[in-house]
Design an enzyme around this catalytic site. Structure first.
Site, PDB file in Angstrom:
ATOM      1  N   ARG A  66      -7.263   3.486   3.941  1.00  0.00           N
ATOM      2  CA  ARG A  66      -5.882   3.083   3.680  1.00  0.00           C
ATOM      3  C   ARG A  66      -5.844   2.138   2.472  1.00  0.00           C
ATOM      4  O   ARG A  66      -6.784   1.368   2.238  1.00  0.00           O
ATOM      5  CB  ARG A  66      -5.346   2.374   4.919  1.00  0.00           C
ATOM      6  CG  ARG A  66      -3.908   1.874   4.861  1.00  0.00           C
ATOM      7  CD  ARG A  66      -2.939   2.996   4.945  1.00  0.00           C
ATOM      8  NE  ARG A  66      -1.608   2.548   5.372  1.00  0.00           N
ATOM      9  CZ  ARG A  66      -0.486   3.147   5.020  1.00  0.00           C
ATOM     10  NH1 ARG A  66      -0.503   4.188   4.227  1.00  0.00           N
ATOM     11  NH2 ARG A  66       0.675   2.714   5.474  1.00  0.00           N
ATOM     12  N   THR A 343       3.418  13.003   3.194  1.00  0.00           N
ATOM     13  CA  THR A 343       1.992  12.892   3.483  1.00  0.00           C
ATOM     14  C   THR A 343       1.463  14.325   3.581  1.00  0.00           C
ATOM     15  O   THR A 343       2.234  15.272   3.615  1.00  0.00           O
ATOM     16  CB  THR A 343       1.832  12.129   4.814  1.00  0.00           C
ATOM     17  OG1 THR A 343       2.457  10.866   4.668  1.00  0.00           O
ATOM     18  CG2 THR A 343       0.393  11.955   5.230  1.00  0.00           C
ATOM     19  N   THR A 361      -2.028  10.224   1.842  1.00  0.00           N
ATOM     20  CA  THR A 361      -0.644  10.176   1.383  1.00  0.00           C
ATOM     21  C   THR A 361      -0.475   9.277   0.168  1.00  0.00           C
ATOM     22  O   THR A 361      -1.320   8.412  -0.116  1.00  0.00           O
ATOM     23  CB  THR A 361       0.267   9.668   2.523  1.00  0.00           C
ATOM     24  OG1 THR A 361       1.634   9.761   2.127  1.00  0.00           O
ATOM     25  CG2 THR A 361      -0.053   8.238   2.883  1.00  0.00           C
ATOM     26  N   ASN A 363       2.800   8.051   0.236  1.00  0.00           N
ATOM     27  CA  ASN A 363       3.985   7.567   0.924  1.00  0.00           C
ATOM     28  C   ASN A 363       5.166   8.466   0.588  1.00  0.00           C
ATOM     29  O   ASN A 363       5.300   9.518   1.190  1.00  0.00           O
ATOM     30  CB  ASN A 363       4.296   6.100   0.640  1.00  0.00           C
ATOM     31  CG  ASN A 363       5.241   5.516   1.689  1.00  0.00           C
ATOM     32  OD1 ASN A 363       5.269   5.976   2.828  1.00  0.00           O
ATOM     33  ND2 ASN A 363       6.012   4.515   1.322  1.00  0.00           N
ATOM     34  N   ASP A 385       5.332   0.135   3.493  1.00  0.00           N
ATOM     35  CA  ASP A 385       4.959   0.229   4.904  1.00  0.00           C
ATOM     36  C   ASP A 385       4.661  -1.129   5.531  1.00  0.00           C
ATOM     37  O   ASP A 385       4.447  -1.220   6.742  1.00  0.00           O
ATOM     38  CB  ASP A 385       3.745   1.149   5.070  1.00  0.00           C
ATOM     39  CG  ASP A 385       4.135   2.622   5.044  1.00  0.00           C
ATOM     40  OD1 ASP A 385       5.349   2.907   5.009  1.00  0.00           O
ATOM     41  OD2 ASP A 385       3.244   3.477   5.037  1.00  0.00           O
ATOM     42  N   SER A 414       0.442   2.157   9.383  1.00  0.00           N
ATOM     43  CA  SER A 414       0.687   3.569   9.141  1.00  0.00           C
ATOM     44  C   SER A 414       1.012   4.267  10.451  1.00  0.00           C
ATOM     45  O   SER A 414       0.717   3.763  11.532  1.00  0.00           O
ATOM     46  CB  SER A 414      -0.565   4.209   8.514  1.00  0.00           C
ATOM     47  OG  SER A 414      -0.451   5.620   8.462  1.00  0.00           O
ATOM     48  N   SER A 415       1.629   5.447  10.329  1.00  0.00           N
ATOM     49  CA  SER A 415       1.842   6.312  11.492  1.00  0.00           C
ATOM     50  C   SER A 415       0.894   7.501  11.505  1.00  0.00           C
ATOM     51  O   SER A 415       0.969   8.338  12.415  1.00  0.00           O
ATOM     52  CB  SER A 415       3.287   6.831  11.510  1.00  0.00           C
ATOM     53  OG  SER A 415       4.199   5.779  11.687  1.00  0.00           O
ATOM     54  N   GLY A 435       4.864  13.513   7.979  1.00  0.00           N
ATOM     55  CA  GLY A 435       6.141  13.367   8.680  1.00  0.00           C
ATOM     56  C   GLY A 435       6.658  11.954   8.751  1.00  0.00           C
ATOM     57  O   GLY A 435       7.590  11.680   9.508  1.00  0.00           O
ATOM     58  N   GLY A 436       6.050  11.005   7.995  1.00  0.00           N
ATOM     59  CA  GLY A 436       6.558   9.642   8.034  1.00  0.00           C
ATOM     60  C   GLY A 436       6.490   9.072   9.434  1.00  0.00           C
ATOM     61  O   GLY A 436       5.490   9.211  10.151  1.00  0.00           O
TER      62      GLY A 436
END
Length: 542
Positions: A66, A343, A361, A363, A385, A414-415, A435-436
């Site tokens: 990340r 992403t 990603t 973003n 984020d 993050s998701s 998919g955010g």
């Protein structure tokens, strides 16, 4: 087998398997190829998470690559002179960009777990950038949609449009010479080919050009972290997913723990009763996400408490199967002291049983829209984020607390939820999705479709989805959720948004012991699944 959101990158990965590479070699080759062929999310300037199952050791490795906040970051970075959040700062300018992690992550994965030489793994991506790719209809569409934003940055306008400023059309050949040079530098020098030397100088110069300062110390301090996966079980399967600073794995497992208290199959797939239960479960998980999740290297994250069986039982007991609980009545529930839709995900499985599930990603689609002059790639806008201020919404409508406040060298929450599923100790599924904020619920529904409703992997990926994230108190739905079902949900106290959405590309691979089944998500026209190299691979060069 390789399943991606873009066909040529899938061919690259499959060709790497045919050359004798393992799943990690193929995944890394795919990741670098996507930086050429899928620039809205494939990237050198972003970051992500990779789960690796090593068949010989029978172990799972979680690599966190990340992005990190630069050294100048501080909690008030995105506040204006009146102390109010300025969303433009966290989404569009240079302060939106974190230190990229993709190159460090992919290089470390390949050098630590791959079989081939790094230069061989990077060769197809170099050739694609140097010799050109044929622009697909989907890529032409994505560039057109992002045209106004990309044209605001001179380097991006130069890289992503023709010399006369016009759009690339389907069938045009697009050459990315500067990007090829950066990829060649990485192939020759590994991590140092990006974070030191000429490419690093281009990065620092772009930061200066945009009015901020990225230092060599910032680049040197970037590190890939090998973390312990989060593990859970559901329906006789064992699941491994990403730990914090991803919230994906924790809340995926939390929701499965809650749903284990209900018998789902008799409710019928995507019935109002079933979808109501899913949404009520989602509300509790996203409420907890707002307070407890962040970078574990900066503040404790109560993972064990969130995944505790008694806590799941407490949540399950609060769910009324006939009536929605208003989001305002749901709060983070532990008794403790006080992404973009663009992403992309890919899954890889080799003949030795090694498996990779990777999500990375920029973003937003095309990230910050700022390209690095002389380097040919875009910078991320992942700093959005972070929680710009506790209790304030980010671009995906998600709320964060002090655990996710902006700090130097911290990783934003993050998701992303790359996930591996096992049965009796053997891997049976690799999945994940863009998919955010909906990534977690997309992966959840794919798993439920497979486990509770006995769908095959293609059916599980294609089935219509819903999403609720606690706030706002409304749910999104895809075409295929009938008007009658939505009306019944409204009568139960749920609030559908005005129109349908389509989101997520859950590129997945499933194994049944003898065969691998690759499922391309039909929501994106260029997705590809490759188990053998094509007769005339479009990967370029030798």
């Amino acid at each position: 087998m390789v399943v991606t959101q873009e066909r040529v990158a899938a061919e690259v990965g499959a060709a790497m398997l045919a050359r004798g590479g393992n799943a990690v070699d193929a995944a890394v080759a795919t990741g670098f190829a996507l930086a050429v062929t899928f620039p809205q999310a494939g990237n050198l300037g972003g970051g992500g998470f990779m789960l690796i199952y090593l068949a010989e050791e029978q172990s799972v490795v979680a690599l966190d690559y990340r992005e990190m906040a630069p050294g100048y970051a501080h909690p008030d970075l995105f506040l204006d002179d009146r102390g109010e959040v300025d969303p433009n700062l966290s989404r569009n300018g240079i302060y939106a960009s974190g230190i990229p992690g993709t190159v460090a992550g992919l290089v470390q994965a390949q050098q630590q777990f791959g079989k081939l030489e790094l230069a061989e793994v990077l060769q197809p991506a170099i050739a694609l950038a140097r010799d050109g790719i044929e622009v697909s209809g989907a890529l032409a569409y994505a560039l057109e949609r992002a045209g106004n934003r990309l044209r605001r940055n001179p380097a991006a306008a130069d890289y992503f449009f023709k010399p006369d400023g016009s759009l690339y059309a389907p069938g045009d050949i697009w050459i990315q010479a500067d990007l090829a040079g950066v990829l060649a530098s990485i192939a020759e020098r590994g991590r140092d080919g990006f974070y030191r030397g000429s490419v690093a100088e281009l990065l620092k110069a772009e930061w200066r050009r945009q009015g901020a300062t990225l230092t060599q110390e910032d680049l040197d301090r970037y590190e890939v972290i090998e973390r312990e996966p989060v593990w859970g079980s559901y329906g006789g399967y064992q699941l491994a997913s990403m730990p914090p600073p991803s919230s994906g794995g924790v809340h995926l497992l939390q929701m499965l723990n809650v749903l284990s208290h209900f018998d789902l199959a008799p409710m019928e797939h995507n019935s109002a009763r079933y979808l109501h239960l899913l949404m009520e479960t989602m509300k509790f998980a996203y409420a907890d996400r707002s307070r407890y999740l962040g970078d574990p290297d900066f503040s404790p994250v109560p993972v064990q408490e969130l995944l505790d069986a008694d806590y799941a039982e407490r949540i399950a007991a609060q769910i009324d199967l006939n009536r929605a609980t208003p989001s305002a009545a749901i709060a983070p529930g532990l008794n403790l002291m006080n992404e973009s839709m663009e992403t992309t995900h890919f899954s890889v499985w080799d003949g030795e049983g090694n498996v990779v599930s990777n999500t990375y990603t920029l973003n937003f689609s095309f990230g910050s829209g700022i390209a690095v002059e002389g380097a040919g790639f875009l910078l991320n806008n992942e700093m959005d984020d972070f929680a710009a201020a506790p209790g304030r919404l980010n671009a995906f409508g998600l709320i964060g607390g002090t655990a996710n406040q902006v700090e130097a060298y911290k990783r934003p929450l993050s998701s992303m939820a790359p996930t591996l599923v096992f049965r009796d100790g053997q891997p049976v599924l690799a999945t994940g999705s863009p998919g955010g904020s909906a990534i977690i619920t997309i992966v959840l529904q794919v798993l439920l479709n497979l486990i509770d409703f006995d769908m095959n992997v293609a059916e599980a990926v294609a089935a219509p989805r819903i999403h609720h994230q606690w706030l706002p108190d409304s749910f999104r739905w895809e075409p295929g959720i009938s008007a009658d079902t939505r009306q019944r949900l409204l009568e139960m106290g749920q609030h559908p948004e005005a129109g349908p959405s389509v989101w997520g590309k859950a590129e997945s691979i499933m194994a049944d012991g003898d065969w691998l089944y690759g499922a391309m998500d039909p929501r994106w026209p260029d997705s590809g699944a490759e188990s053998l190299p094509p007769a005339q691979p479009s990967v370029g060069g030798n």
